[in-house]
Enzyme design. Structure first.
Site, short mmCIF file in Angstrom:
data_model
loop_
_atom_site.label_atom_id
_atom_site.label_comp_id
_atom_site.label_asym_id
_atom_site.label_seq_id
_atom_site.Cartn_x
_atom_site.Cartn_y
_atom_site.Cartn_z
N ALA A 1 -2.09 -4.56 -3.92
CA ALA A 1 -2.11 -5.81 -4.68
C ALA A 1 -0.70 -6.34 -4.96
O ALA A 1 -0.52 -7.55 -5.19
CB ALA A 1 -2.87 -5.61 -5.98
N ASN B 1 1.90 -1.03 3.37
CA ASN B 1 0.73 -1.63 2.73
C ASN B 1 1.03 -1.63 1.24
O ASN B 1 0.92 -0.59 0.58
CB ASN B 1 -0.56 -0.85 3.03
CG ASN B 1 -1.78 -1.58 2.49
OD1 ASN B 1 -1.66 -2.48 1.66
ND2 ASN B 1 -2.96 -1.17 2.94
N TYR C 1 -12.86 -1.30 2.55
CA TYR C 1 -11.70 -0.56 3.06
C TYR C 1 -12.05 0.58 4.02
O TYR C 1 -11.15 1.23 4.55
CB TYR C 1 -10.88 -0.01 1.88
CG TYR C 1 -10.34 -1.12 0.99
CD1 TYR C 1 -9.45 -2.06 1.50
CD2 TYR C 1 -10.74 -1.24 -0.34
CE1 TYR C 1 -8.96 -3.09 0.71
CE2 TYR C 1 -10.26 -2.27 -1.14
CZ TYR C 1 -9.38 -3.18 -0.62
OH TYR C 1 -8.89 -4.20 -1.39
N GLU D 1 4.17 -5.59 7.59
CA GLU D 1 3.17 -5.66 6.51
C GLU D 1 1.79 -5.36 7.08
O GLU D 1 1.40 -5.93 8.10
CB GLU D 1 3.18 -7.06 5.90
CG GLU D 1 2.11 -7.26 4.84
CD GLU D 1 2.04 -8.71 4.36
OE1 GLU D 1 2.91 -9.53 4.72
OE2 GLU D 1 1.08 -9.00 3.61
N ARG E 1 -10.62 -13.27 2.05
CA ARG E 1 -11.10 -12.74 0.77
C ARG E 1 -10.78 -13.73 -0.37
O ARG E 1 -10.64 -14.91 -0.14
CB ARG E 1 -10.50 -11.34 0.55
CG ARG E 1 -10.95 -10.35 1.65
CD ARG E 1 -10.42 -8.96 1.39
NE ARG E 1 -10.94 -8.42 0.14
CZ ARG E 1 -10.40 -7.37 -0.50
NH1 ARG E 1 -9.34 -6.76 0.03
NH2 ARG E 1 -10.91 -6.92 -1.62
N PRO F 1 -0.33 0.79 -4.46
CA PRO F 1 -1.32 1.15 -5.47
C PRO F 1 -2.76 1.18 -4.98
O PRO F 1 -3.18 0.32 -4.20
CB PRO F 1 -1.15 0.06 -6.55
CG PRO F 1 -0.43 -1.04 -5.88
CD PRO F 1 0.42 -0.41 -4.82
N ASN F 2 -3.45 2.19 -5.45
CA ASN F 2 -4.90 2.40 -5.22
C ASN F 2 -5.24 2.87 -3.80
O ASN F 2 -6.39 3.19 -3.52
CB ASN F 2 -5.71 1.13 -5.55
CG ASN F 2 -5.53 0.72 -6.99
OD1 ASN F 2 -5.71 1.53 -7.89
ND2 ASN F 2 -5.12 -0.52 -7.23
N HIS G 1 -2.49 -4.52 6.17
CA HIS G 1 -3.64 -4.43 5.27
C HIS G 1 -4.86 -4.00 6.07
O HIS G 1 -5.03 -4.43 7.22
CB HIS G 1 -3.94 -5.79 4.62
CG HIS G 1 -2.77 -6.34 3.89
ND1 HIS G 1 -2.41 -5.90 2.65
CD2 HIS G 1 -1.84 -7.25 4.25
CE1 HIS G 1 -1.31 -6.52 2.26
NE2 HIS G 1 -0.93 -7.35 3.22
N ARG H 1 -12.84 4.36 -2.41
CA ARG H 1 -12.63 3.06 -3.05
C ARG H 1 -13.28 1.95 -2.21
O ARG H 1 -12.87 1.72 -1.07
CB ARG H 1 -11.12 2.81 -3.13
CG ARG H 1 -10.74 1.44 -3.55
CD ARG H 1 -9.27 1.16 -3.28
NE ARG H 1 -8.93 -0.14 -3.78
CZ ARG H 1 -7.88 -0.86 -3.38
NH1 ARG H 1 -7.05 -0.37 -2.48
NH2 ARG H 1 -7.66 -2.04 -3.89
C1 DQA Z 1 -5.06 -4.31 0.74
C2 DQA Z 1 -5.46 -5.73 0.33
C3 DQA Z 1 -4.97 -6.05 -1.06
O1 DQA Z 1 -5.37 -7.36 -1.44
C4 DQA Z 1 -5.56 -5.07 -2.06
O2 DQA Z 1 -5.05 -5.32 -3.35
C5 DQA Z 1 -5.35 -3.65 -1.68
C6 DQA Z 1 -5.55 -3.29 -0.27
C7 DQA Z 1 -5.66 -3.92 2.11
O3 DQA Z 1 -5.17 -2.96 2.70
O4 DQA Z 1 -6.60 -4.56 2.58
O5 DQA Z 1 -5.09 -2.79 -2.49
O6 DQA Z 1 -3.66 -4.24 0.84
#
Ligand code: DQA
Length: 155
Positions: free
Chosen positions: A77, A74, A23, A98, A107, A10-11, A100, A18
């Site tokens: 959240a 990735n 990011y 995994e 954070r 998501p996102n 990020h 964003r």
């Molecule tokens: C993320 C870190 C997560 O905490 C966050 O909710 C994201 C992006 C990252 O790539 O740093 O959506 O996965």
């Protein structure tokens, strides 16, 4: 040729616009294009998927179990609370890395927990868009694939 799925949650479709301070300014498309070049140089075939929906991410993970040799995930959240995605990773027998962009451990407290980490082969975070290249390299090592000198990183 090994086939790797790069799955973003998501996102992450909004990367580039964003919260660029966290990011970075690269769009998801440009990250995917860069990864395709890196993978080509490694002799790896990469495919991409993105979804904002937990169930769809689980469906994609299930489908990949017979189609791919590894996954770079990735989960956004969902990383921090989705036991359903954790169970899906545990259910499939291919290695999942995994990833990020941000250093989740530096954070907010809620980001320090990854419920998927125990069922992934490893976690890479904090290197911006380069986290994806590093994950690809980790999978290439796992497959005993030679890793060429990487071109200038994307971030
Ligand atoms: C993320 C870190 C997560 O905490 C966050 O909710 C994201 C992006 C990252 O790539 O740093 O959506 O996965």
């Amino acid at each position: 040729m090994k086939k790797i799925l790069v799955l973003n949650g998501p996102n992450l479709n909004l990367l580039g616009e964003r919260e660029p301070g966290i990011y970075g300014s690269s769009s998801l498309d440009s990250i995917c294009a860069h990864l395709t070049e890196t993978a080509e140089a490694m002799g790896i075939h990469v495919v991409f998927a993105q979804s904002n929906h937990e169930g769809e991410i689980i469906d994609i993970l299930h489908a990949s179990r017979t189609e791919c040799d590894g996954i770079i995930l990735n989960a956004g959240a969902y990383t921090h609370y989705s036991y359903a995605i954790r169970d899906a990773i545990a259910a499939i027998r291919i290695p999942v890395v995994e990833v990020h962009l941000s250093n989740i451990h530096a954070r907010e407290d809620f980001r320090h927990t990854s419920v998927i980490a125990p069922v992934c082969i490893g976690q890479i975070c904090g290197f911006g868009a380069d986290s994806y290249d590093l994950a690809l390299t980790a999978l290439a090592f796992r497959f005993n694939q030679s890793v060429p000198k990487l071109e200038k990183p994307i971030s």
